[in-house]
Design an enzyme around this catalytic site. Structure first.
Site, short mmCIF file in Angstrom:
data_model
loop_
_atom_site.label_atom_id
_atom_site.label_comp_id
_atom_site.label_asym_id
_atom_site.label_seq_id
_atom_site.Cartn_x
_atom_site.Cartn_y
_atom_site.Cartn_z
N HIS A 197 0.81 -1.24 0.00
CA HIS A 197 0.00 0.00 0.00
C HIS A 197 0.83 1.27 0.00
O HIS A 197 0.29 2.34 0.28
CB HIS A 197 -0.91 0.05 1.23
N LYS A 246 -8.63 13.78 4.65
CA LYS A 246 -7.78 12.59 4.67
C LYS A 246 -6.75 12.79 5.78
O LYS A 246 -6.66 13.86 6.35
CB LYS A 246 -7.08 12.38 3.32
N ARG A 247 -5.96 11.76 6.09
CA ARG A 247 -4.91 11.92 7.08
C ARG A 247 -3.97 13.06 6.67
O ARG A 247 -3.78 13.32 5.48
CB ARG A 247 -4.13 10.61 7.25
N LYS A 288 0.61 14.50 1.05
CA LYS A 288 -0.78 14.73 0.62
C LYS A 288 -1.06 16.21 0.34
O LYS A 288 -2.08 16.57 -0.20
CB LYS A 288 -1.75 14.17 1.65
N THR A 290 -8.73 6.35 -1.80
CA THR A 290 -10.07 5.78 -1.94
C THR A 290 -11.12 6.86 -1.68
O THR A 290 -12.23 6.78 -2.18
CB THR A 290 -10.28 4.60 -0.97
N LYS A 300 -14.97 7.95 -3.38
CA LYS A 300 -16.21 8.21 -2.64
C LYS A 300 -16.76 9.60 -2.97
O LYS A 300 -17.98 9.77 -3.12
CB LYS A 300 -15.96 8.08 -1.13
O1 HBZ Z 1 -3.80 2.63 1.79
C1 HBZ Z 1 -3.15 3.79 2.25
C2 HBZ Z 1 -2.50 4.49 1.06
O2 HBZ Z 1 -1.78 5.63 1.51
C3 HBZ Z 1 -3.60 4.91 0.11
O3 HBZ Z 1 -3.05 5.50 -1.04
C4 HBZ Z 1 -4.43 3.68 -0.28
O4 HBZ Z 1 -5.56 4.07 -1.02
C5 HBZ Z 1 -4.90 2.94 0.95
C6 HBZ Z 1 -5.61 1.65 0.61
O5 HBZ Z 1 -4.87 0.90 -0.30
N1 HBZ Z 1 -2.21 3.44 3.27
C7 HBZ Z 1 -2.58 3.51 4.57
O6 HBZ Z 1 -3.69 3.89 4.90
N2 HBZ Z 1 -1.64 3.09 5.46
C8 HBZ Z 1 -1.85 3.03 6.80
O7 HBZ Z 1 -2.89 3.37 7.33
C9 HBZ Z 1 -0.74 2.49 7.65
C10 HBZ Z 1 -1.04 2.06 8.93
C11 HBZ Z 1 -0.02 1.58 9.72
C12 HBZ Z 1 1.28 1.54 9.25
C13 HBZ Z 1 1.57 1.96 7.99
C14 HBZ Z 1 0.55 2.45 7.17
O8 HBZ Z 1 2.26 1.05 10.03
#
Ligand code: HBZ
Length: 839
Positions: free
Chosen positions: A374, A565-566, A571, A673, A677
């Site tokens: 991801h 978003k975060r 971003k 995502t 939405k």
């Molecule tokens: O995953 C996100 C991507 O940034 C986004 O582009 C993509 O659409 C989405 C679904 O595929 N990544 C995250 O949300 N990552 C985390 O939340 C995360 C949580 C804990 C971690 C590292 C990343 O240790």
């Protein structure tokens, strides 16, 4: 023993006992029963939460009937099952979604109203399970919805954090984190299954010995043991009887382990052990990017993975299948590398616990797992210091070394005399302090590796996982993300759902491609009018929310320009701010300038330790304070920061958006995502060619998408040739003025130090190319403003955006996973004919 309506297939006879019946009168009776007998309340004393709980239990009964039938049929048929391993599931509130998927939302709304209550207010009561950070956790939740809707046997496996993602408060413009006590009032959607508890070992050392049969064996002698207790939540599909399971593990101290302390009278010492064990599932790590190498985090990962694999072996054995068929019974998807330790754990279970040969175990392991990546950010790739890893998982470290020896031999054969390749690909990073590389472990241990959007997968192949792509080209696949239209349209935008359904019927809800039929209406004046009215009403609702929570009055006729978003530098929330400050500067320079009125809305959390992200939140609030109060602005601009962005709030925001900001530096956002939405709800996108934006633009047509900025390729080229942000600052007067305003203390009561780190980072580094994209963004926003003035044109574009979102249903994503990775088929669940026996 019959638990269902076998005696009476229409569910109307004696078994419509208030627990399964779906008629409005039965639902009402069930609600009142629960209010009395579960909550112990009556009208005069009941709180809104009592009403919510009473309704939740009534709905849960309906789910249980489907859940039990589903489990019975899967068990009887020994169905091939998807196990989705994820450290995060960002489910959002369950009640509304279950009403939608049971197709009784309207009946219940009416019944509740007849009792003088308001369904919307009851739904508000539900504390959402925020067991995820952002996109990755929410994707897992959308995928469970689609798996159930498509009738695919599946289990979600994860951690039942006692505290989910923190609640965000804003104090003096700064983010403040509050612990999320989501279980405070109880959770009616879960059922504990202590009878399926499992033991998990931690720490200690390994013993190599020869057993009684003269065989060489290895035994793990742990110095700690914890118990995993599963809590199950039913996941209902839309308009089907399938109810799959989300199984989350809680850590507890075992009754019997190491209670020597107890016996020797060290009561406090023994209780301390218990507290330490229970810490494992205490809290979700709130970082969505960097991996900090904390031991507790690795413990969490190992804990839920070990519990889940042991649980799957229990299921397999229960169905009298041999262990050799593990990979035929289960397809396991690794949601990023967080569960990648599963590769070593399955090897350990098969070899050490079940005495399988290395080669057989490895063949099963590789055929079981598939890995989804991801991220493209190098700092987000998980690595664990070897020392730390070995102290927690000594046996797994041995297994990883053995795997690595065999793997590097393979690399040597394919690429002889290439030492640098060997060190690049090794499962152990030995360039300095030694680390275990989890992405490499996931790649080696899986038969399929996928990115989450077409561009992302290409960049993985060219860059982040280049060596692995050369080694195993056949493993790489793309699976573009998707979102569930049930939660993000039917539930959250009922008016638009009704309008759409009135024109094209309701089959689009399970077959989103049918939205295309709306194209025929895109220029119909009456339809356009209805479309606009719905957007307007949704904007009015959000405006009321803003007034209530922020005390700011916003104009529903202005463009609702939203970035939610975060918070992360890549971003580029800061780029949005530079646009806002630029417009403000234009007004200050020329108070009568014509500007299409806009309301800028931000939402999102920053990781608690991410200084720059928190400072950007402070800057947004500081700019808002000045602009919203300045009489010169005369209502043309408003800036709003909505605190505590979560699934609940997201469901209010998407339906009310005119403009969706998807402005990450090209090559950084894996997919996104939220972009899907927003567009599904008729917002137009302003965005870069990043992540799934590329595919969204392809689907909606370039003429219906506001594109700006450098491409990923141009970004790489610029970086390679030495990017100097100062050149942009020096040559662009408006940009210079915007940055100077921020630096001057204008937005910080004269304090020139406060935002200096932000301004300096742009001028001297600008890692994410904001200054390079600034002018292109400003020009593009100018086009947005002009387009909005032509409401017929805007509405036409808005309709086409929604109509062309078919590809971005998570149903499509899941069908692709089923066909191309999991090789799994649907199993139809009937309530009428199944015999549910207690064996
Ligand atoms: O995953 C996100 C991507 O940034 C986004 O582009 C993509 O659409 C989405 C679904 O595929 N990544 C995250 O949300 N990552 C985390 O939340 C995360 C949580 C804990 C971690 C590292 C990343 O240790």
């Amino acid at each position: 023993l019959q638990y269902n309506s076998f005696e009476d297939p229409r569910c109307e006879g004696y078994l419509e006992d208030g627990r399964t019946g779906m008629s409005p009168s039965t639902l009402k009776r069930a609600f009142l029963n629960n209010l009395f007998y579960v909550q112990g309340k009556f009208k005069a004393l009941a709180t809104p939460n009592d009403y919510y709980m009473a309704l939740a239990y009534a709905i849960r009964d309906r789910l249980l009937q489907r859940w039990i039938n589903t489990a019975a049929i899967y068990t009887a048929q020994g169905s091939r099952t998807v196990a989705y391993f994820s450290a995060e599931f960002l489910m959002g509130p369950h009640l509304g979604n279950n009403l939608i998927n049971l197709d009784i939302y309207k009946d219940v709304e009416k019944g509740i109203a007849e009792m003088g209550l308001n369904l919307g207010e009851l739904l508000e009561q539900e504390e959402e399970p925020g067991l995820g950070n952002g996109g990755l956790g929410r994707l897992a939740a959308c995928y469970l919805d689609s798996l159930a809707t498509l009738e695919i046997p599946s289990l979600g496996y994860g951690i039942r954090y006692e505290f989910g993602i923190f609640d965000q408060e804003i104090e003096d413009g700064w983010q403040v984190e509050i612990t999320d006590k989501w279980l405070r009032f109880g959770n009616p959607w879960e059922i504990a299954r202590p009878e399926w508890a499992v033991e998990v070992k931690l720490g200690g050392h390994t013993d190599h010995y020869v057993d009684d049969h003269g065989r060489y064996r290895i035994r793990w002698v742990p110095d700690q043991q914890v118990t995993g207790i599963p809590y199950d939540t039913p996941i209902l599909g839309c308009q089907t009887n399938t109810a799959n399971t989300l199984r989350l593990w809680t850590a507890e101290a075992p009754e019997s382990f190491n209670f020597n302390a107890f016996n020797s009278g060290d009561y406090l010492g023994a209780v301390y052990e218990k507290v330490v064990s229970e810490n494992i599932s205490k809290v979700l790590y709130p970082n969505d990017d960097s991996s900090q190498g904390k031991k507790l985090r690795l413990t969490q990962q190992y804990f839920f993975v070990s519990c889940s694999l042991q649980d799957m072996i229990r299921i397999l054995v229960g169905q009298e299948l041999p262990l050799e068929k593990f990979h035929e019974k289960f397809a396991v998807q690794l949601n990023d590398t967080h569960p990648a330790i599963a590769v070593a754990e399955l090897m350990r279970l098969l070899i050490d616990m079940h005495h399988m040969s290395w080669d057989s175990a490895w063949s099963i392991t590789q055929r079981t797992f598939a890995y989804t990546n991801h991220t493209l950010l190098p700092e987000a790739l998980e690595r664990w210091p070897v020392e730390l890893f070995g102290s927690l998982l000594p046996r797994h470290l041995e297994i990883i070394y053995e795997l690595n020896d065999r793997f590097l031999d393979e690399v040597r054969i394919k690429f002889p005399e290439d030492d640098s390749r060997l060190s690049r690909m090794s499962l152990i990073d030995e360039s300095g302090e030694r680390y275990v590389r989890m992405a490499h472990l996931a790649c080696v241990g899986s038969h399929a590796i996928n990115g989450v959007a077409a561009l992302h997968t290409e960049l993985l192949k060219q860059d982040v996982l280049y060596d692995f792509y050369q080694m195993y080209p056949g493993k790489f696949q793309n699976k573009t993300n998707g979102v569930t239209p049930r939660r993000f349209m039917v539930l959250s935008n009922p008016a638009l759902t009704e309008l759409v359904t009135s024109k094209i019927g309701d089959t689009w809800i399970k077959n989103l491609g049918e939205l295309q039929k709306l194209e025929a209406w895109a220029d119909n004046p009456e339809f356009q009018q209805q479309w606009r009215q719905i957007k307007q009403a949704n904007k009015q609702e959000l405006a009321a929310y803003i007034q209530k929570h922020n005390g700011i009055i916003v104009d529903p006729n202005s463009i609702f320009d939203i970035l939610a978003k975060r918070f992360h530098e890549y971003k580029r929330q800061y780029l949005d701010l530079l646009h806002i400050v630029t417009l403000y500067n234009r007004i200050k320079a020329n108070p009568d300038i014509e500007i299409t009125p806009r309301t800028f809305i931000f939402g999102g959390k920053a990781a608690p330790g991410y200084f720059m992200a928190k400072l950007i939140i402070k800057l947004i609030n500081s700019v808002a304070d000045v602009i919203n109060r300045d009489p010169d602005v005369r209502g043309r601009l408003k800036v709003v920061f909505l605190k505590n962005y979560n699934v609940k709030l997201a469901q209010r925001i998407y339906p009310a958006a005119d403009l969706s900001e998807q402005i990450s530096t090209a090559g950084k956002e894996a997919s996104g995502t939220g972009n899907m939405k927003f567009a599904l709800n008729g917002a137009l996108t302003i965005g870069t060619l990043d992540g799934a934006n590329v595919e969204i633009r392809e689907e909606v047509g370039a003429e219906n998408f506001f594109l700006f900025g450098l491409t990923a390729e141009q970004v790489y080229a610029k970086r390679a040739s030495g990017y100097n942000p100062m050149e942009y600052y020096n040559s662009n007067a408006e940009l210079r003025l915007a940055l100077d305003r921020i630096a001057s203390g204008f937005f910080s009561h004269g304090d020139t130090e406060l935002f200096k780190p932000l301004v300096d980072s742009l001028l001297h580094h600008d890692q994410y190319f904001l200054l390079a994209d600034y002018q292109s963004y400003i020009d593009c926003q100018e086009q947005v403003g002009l387009a909005y003035r032509d409401q017929d044109r805007w509405t036409h574009m808005s309709i086409l955006n929604a109509a062309r979102m078919g590809k971005f249903s998570s149903d499509r994503s899941i069908q692709d996973y089923c066909r191309e990775i999991w090789k799994v088929e649907p199993v139809t669940i009937t309530l009428e004919n199944s015999e549910v026996t207690d064996s």
